[in-house]
Design a protein around this motif. Structure first.
Motif, short mmCIF file in Angstrom:
data_model
loop_
_atom_site.label_atom_id
_atom_site.label_comp_id
_atom_site.label_asym_id
_atom_site.label_seq_id
_atom_site.Cartn_x
_atom_site.Cartn_y
_atom_site.Cartn_z
N THR A 130 13.59 13.83 -23.81
CA THR A 130 12.75 14.06 -25.00
C THR A 130 12.24 15.48 -25.13
O THR A 130 11.73 15.85 -26.20
N GLN A 131 12.31 16.29 -24.07
CA GLN A 131 11.74 17.64 -24.06
C GLN A 131 10.27 17.64 -24.48
O GLN A 131 9.78 18.54 -25.14
N GLY A 132 9.57 16.57 -24.09
CA GLY A 132 8.14 16.47 -24.37
C GLY A 132 7.80 15.93 -25.74
O GLY A 132 6.64 15.68 -26.03
N GLY A 133 8.77 15.78 -26.62
CA GLY A 133 8.53 15.31 -27.97
C GLY A 133 8.64 13.80 -28.08
O GLY A 133 8.85 13.12 -27.09
N PRO A 134 8.49 13.29 -29.30
CA PRO A 134 8.09 14.03 -30.52
C PRO A 134 6.58 14.22 -30.57
O PRO A 134 5.83 13.38 -30.12
N ALA A 135 6.18 15.37 -31.12
CA ALA A 135 4.77 15.73 -31.26
C ALA A 135 4.03 15.64 -29.92
O ALA A 135 2.89 15.20 -29.86
N ARG A 136 4.71 16.06 -28.85
CA ARG A 136 4.17 16.07 -27.49
C ARG A 136 3.73 14.68 -27.02
O ARG A 136 2.92 14.55 -26.11
N SER A 137 4.28 13.63 -27.60
CA SER A 137 3.89 12.28 -27.19
C SER A 137 4.40 11.92 -25.81
O SER A 137 3.87 11.01 -25.16
N THR A 138 5.42 12.62 -25.32
CA THR A 138 5.92 12.38 -23.96
C THR A 138 5.74 13.58 -23.05
O THR A 138 6.26 13.59 -21.94
N PHE A 190 0.83 -1.20 0.00
CA PHE A 190 0.00 0.00 0.00
C PHE A 190 0.86 1.25 0.00
O PHE A 190 0.63 2.18 -0.78
N PHE A 191 1.89 1.27 0.85
CA PHE A 191 2.78 2.44 0.92
C PHE A 191 3.50 2.65 -0.40
O PHE A 191 3.57 3.78 -0.92
N VAL A 192 4.04 1.57 -0.97
CA VAL A 192 4.78 1.68 -2.23
C VAL A 192 3.85 2.15 -3.35
O VAL A 192 4.24 2.97 -4.20
N THR A 193 2.62 1.66 -3.36
CA THR A 193 1.66 2.05 -4.39
C THR A 193 1.32 3.53 -4.31
O THR A 193 1.32 4.24 -5.32
N VAL A 194 1.04 4.01 -3.10
CA VAL A 194 0.71 5.43 -2.92
C VAL A 194 1.88 6.31 -3.35
O VAL A 194 1.70 7.28 -4.12
N MET A 195 3.08 6.00 -2.90
CA MET A 195 4.24 6.81 -3.23
C MET A 195 4.55 6.74 -4.73
O MET A 195 4.94 7.75 -5.34
N SER A 196 4.38 5.58 -5.34
CA SER A 196 4.67 5.43 -6.77
C SER A 196 3.71 6.25 -7.61
O SER A 196 4.11 6.88 -8.60
N ILE A 197 2.43 6.25 -7.24
CA ILE A 197 1.44 7.02 -8.00
C ILE A 197 1.71 8.51 -7.87
O ILE A 197 1.66 9.26 -8.86
N ILE A 198 2.01 8.96 -6.65
CA ILE A 198 2.30 10.38 -6.45
C ILE A 198 3.52 10.79 -7.28
O ILE A 198 3.52 11.82 -7.96
N ASN A 199 4.58 9.98 -7.24
CA ASN A 199 5.80 10.30 -7.99
C ASN A 199 5.56 10.25 -9.49
O ASN A 199 6.15 11.04 -10.24
N SER A 200 4.72 9.34 -9.95
CA SER A 200 4.48 9.22 -11.39
C SER A 200 3.74 10.45 -11.93
O SER A 200 3.98 10.87 -13.06
N PHE A 201 2.85 11.03 -11.13
CA PHE A 201 2.15 12.24 -11.57
C PHE A 201 3.07 13.46 -11.56
O PHE A 201 2.78 14.46 -12.20
N GLN A 202 4.19 13.36 -10.85
CA GLN A 202 5.12 14.48 -10.75
C GLN A 202 6.36 14.28 -11.62
O GLN A 202 7.32 15.02 -11.47
N VAL A 203 6.35 13.30 -12.51
CA VAL A 203 7.54 13.03 -13.34
C VAL A 203 7.85 14.26 -14.20
O VAL A 203 6.97 14.88 -14.79
N PHE A 204 9.12 14.61 -14.22
CA PHE A 204 9.55 15.78 -14.98
C PHE A 204 10.95 15.62 -15.55
O PHE A 204 11.18 15.81 -16.74
N ASP A 205 11.91 15.27 -14.69
CA ASP A 205 13.31 15.31 -15.11
C ASP A 205 13.61 14.35 -16.25
O ASP A 205 14.37 14.68 -17.16
N THR A 206 13.01 13.16 -16.24
CA THR A 206 13.25 12.19 -17.32
C THR A 206 12.79 12.75 -18.66
O THR A 206 13.49 12.66 -19.67
N VAL A 207 11.59 13.34 -18.66
CA VAL A 207 11.03 13.92 -19.89
C VAL A 207 11.87 15.11 -20.34
O VAL A 207 12.21 15.24 -21.52
N TYR A 208 12.22 15.98 -19.41
CA TYR A 208 12.97 17.19 -19.74
C TYR A 208 14.33 16.86 -20.33
O TYR A 208 14.78 17.49 -21.30
N LEU A 209 15.01 15.88 -19.77
CA LEU A 209 16.37 15.57 -20.18
C LEU A 209 16.44 14.68 -21.42
O LEU A 209 17.40 14.78 -22.19
#
Length: 294
Positions: free
Chosen positions: A238-246, A217-236
């Motif tokens: 793909t920069q949101g591309g291609p065609a905003r697919s990421t 339960f703890f791992v699930t809650v923390m994983s969902i919260i972190n997944s909605f806040q993902v940023f650095d992987t996308v920024y570094l």
């Protein structure tokens, strides 16, 4: 003076004094920005013009913005795909690393290293692995006669690529939490099961999983919260591309705030994200008793 001197001998006074720097930092860098963002979300402020309220216009615009709808879909796609896969793999890995094996401490440390590694270094390594011309992944696929795609520039494969990298990066943290949960389970349960002649899969299904339900339960809650806040992987990567697919919600908030300078619109999106995460977390806690034995 009589009231001041006894105060110096009270534990509560010194505790408050020691906590004061952290409390000031909390108020200045967390609580105040939270309230300021809420106020800004009702404005059309763009860092250059004078501050002006526009009511609920930012929130109304969100639901007529096709890009916002697209990035919300991408965010849910990322969460739905990454969270279950990451939890299952980390749980199986924790079960494996809970055995009495030679060099077990080395294996545990090796799987945890990505968690403490710099995301910049991780992105550079994985961009090299995903390179369609000289990347290690396509080279390995060529051994089986498979022509690998352009992983980071193909709209069909870009998001799965980001998901795979994120799972790999966070795998060690979830594994460590599950490992702690496994080591807290008494061996007497398994000894009783051995006496009854239970197989390994039966012990895993009827003993390990139920007793791990609070940890899961703890791992699930923390994983969902972190997944909605993902940023650095996308920024570094793909920069949101291609065609905003990421392009995910936090990355779109970043773009509106620091590239388009639409601070009011970005603040409104930030609060929409906050309420989405709040509602999902509330539902999880509400349903906790249905699948946790504690």
């Amino acid at each position: 003076m009589k009231s001041v001197k006894p105060l110096l001998y009270k534990d509560g006074f010194w505790a408050f004094l020691m906590l004061l720097p952290n409390l000031i930092g909390f108020l200045m860098f967390l609580l105040l920005p939270v309230f300021a963002t809420f106020v800004i979300s009702f404005s059309s402020w763009n860092l250059t013009d004078s501050f002006a309220f526009n009511g609920f216009d930012n929130y109304k615009e969100l639901f007529h913005d096709p890009v916002f709808i697209q990035v919300m879909g991408n965010t849910f796609y990322f969460t739905i795909a990454s969270v279950p896969i990451g939890i299952v793999i980390s749980l199986l890995l924790a079960v494996f690393l809970n055995q009495k094996l030679r060099f077990i401490r080395f294996y545990r440390a090796a799987f945890f290293i990505p968690v403490i590694s710099s995301m910049v270094a991780v992105s550079v390594i994985w961009q090299w692995i995903y390179n369609p011309e000289y990347g290690l992944l396509n080279y390995a696929l060529s051994w089986f006669g498979i022509d690998g795609p352009a992983w980071l520039t193909d709209p069909q494969w870009a998001m799965p690529t980001v998901i795979l990298t994120t799972i790999w990066k966070s795998l060690g943290f979830n594994m460590l939490i599950f490992l702690a949960g496994l080591q807290s389970i008494s061996e007497s349960y398994y000894e009783a099961a051995d006496i009854e002649g239970a197989k390994w899969y039966s012990k895993f299904w009827h003993i390990t999983l139920p007793l791990l339900s609070p940890t899961t339960f703890f791992v699930t809650v923390m994983s969902i919260i972190n997944s909605f806040q993902v940023f650095d992987t996308v920024y570094l990567m793909t920069q949101g591309g291609p065609a905003r697919s990421t392009s995910v919600l936090v990355y779109y908030i970043f773009q509106n705030a620091f590239q388009y300078f639409r601070m009011g619109y970005a603040s409104a999106m930030a609060y929409v994200l906050f309420f989405i995460v709040l509602m999902i977390t509330f539902i999880q806690f509400w349903r906790q008793k249905k699948w946790s034995i504690y």
